[in-house]
Motif scaffolding. Structure first.
Motif, PDB file in Angstrom:
ATOM      1  N   LYS A  22       0.831  -1.204   0.000  1.00  0.00           N
ATOM      2  CA  LYS A  22       0.000   0.000   0.000  1.00  0.00           C
ATOM      3  C   LYS A  22       0.869   1.259   0.000  1.00  0.00           C
ATOM      4  CE  LYS A  22      -4.338  -1.607   1.888  1.00  0.00           C
ATOM      5  NZ  LYS A  22      -5.050  -1.526   0.640  1.00  0.00           N
ATOM      6  N   ALA A  23       1.960   1.247   0.756  1.00  0.00           N
ATOM      7  CA  ALA A  23       2.864   2.400   0.798  1.00  0.00           C
ATOM      8  C   ALA A  23       3.514   2.625  -0.567  1.00  0.00           C
ATOM      9  CB  ALA A  23       3.934   2.197   1.865  1.00  0.00           C
ATOM     10  N   VAL A  24       3.933   1.550  -1.226  1.00  0.00           N
ATOM     11  CA  VAL A  24       4.537   1.671  -2.555  1.00  0.00           C
ATOM     12  C   VAL A  24       3.509   2.202  -3.550  1.00  0.00           C
ATOM     13  CG1 VAL A  24       5.529   0.355  -4.481  1.00  0.00           C
ATOM     14  CG2 VAL A  24       6.319  -0.066  -2.147  1.00  0.00           C
ATOM     15  N   ALA A  25       2.290   1.693  -3.476  1.00  0.00           N
ATOM     16  CA  ALA A  25       1.225   2.167  -4.373  1.00  0.00           C
ATOM     17  C   ALA A  25       0.992   3.656  -4.171  1.00  0.00           C
ATOM     18  CB  ALA A  25      -0.052   1.381  -4.149  1.00  0.00           C
ATOM     19  N   GLY A  26       0.943   4.094  -2.911  1.00  0.00           N
ATOM     20  CA  GLY A  26       0.756   5.523  -2.622  1.00  0.00           C
ATOM     21  C   GLY A  26       1.901   6.363  -3.176  1.00  0.00           C
TER      22      GLY A  26
END
Length: 102
Positions: A22-26
């Motif tokens: 999720k952090a990478v996607a953000g």
């Protein structure tokens, strides 16, 4: 004994939340990368295994995954086995120019 290059891909099971993904996607979205949906983060472990054949190399890698490299409660793994560059070069050297064994 031939050497095999083994790639072990370890990923979280689909039912496990992936906060790093999720952090990478953000981060990707904030950098302007559009069209990227769900991101899952895993790990790639590269091994060189001496074994009699590909089946033995696969068996060794899978045993290593079950015992150490992957957490069976949370992670899945996939094993890809290929002859190492040295083994492939030796196999090519053992062939004549027309591809038949010497």
């Amino acid at each position: 004994m031939p050497t095999f290059h083994v790639d072990v891909r370890v990923t979280l099971r689909p039912v496990i939340l992936d906060p790093q993904g999720k952090a990478v996607a953000g981060g990707l979205h904030s950098l302007g990368f559009t069209g990227i949906g769900q991101v899952r983060v895993g790990k790639l472990i590269a091994l060189e295994i001496d074994a009699a054949d590909e089946a033995e190399a696969t068996s060794t890698a899978e045993a290593a995954c079950r015992q150490l490299l992957a957490n069976p409660v949370m992670e899945d793994f996939a094993v890809t086995v290929t002859p190492s560059a040295d083994a492939a070069t030796a196999a090519l050297a053992a062939q004549s120019a027309d591809g038949t064994p010497r």
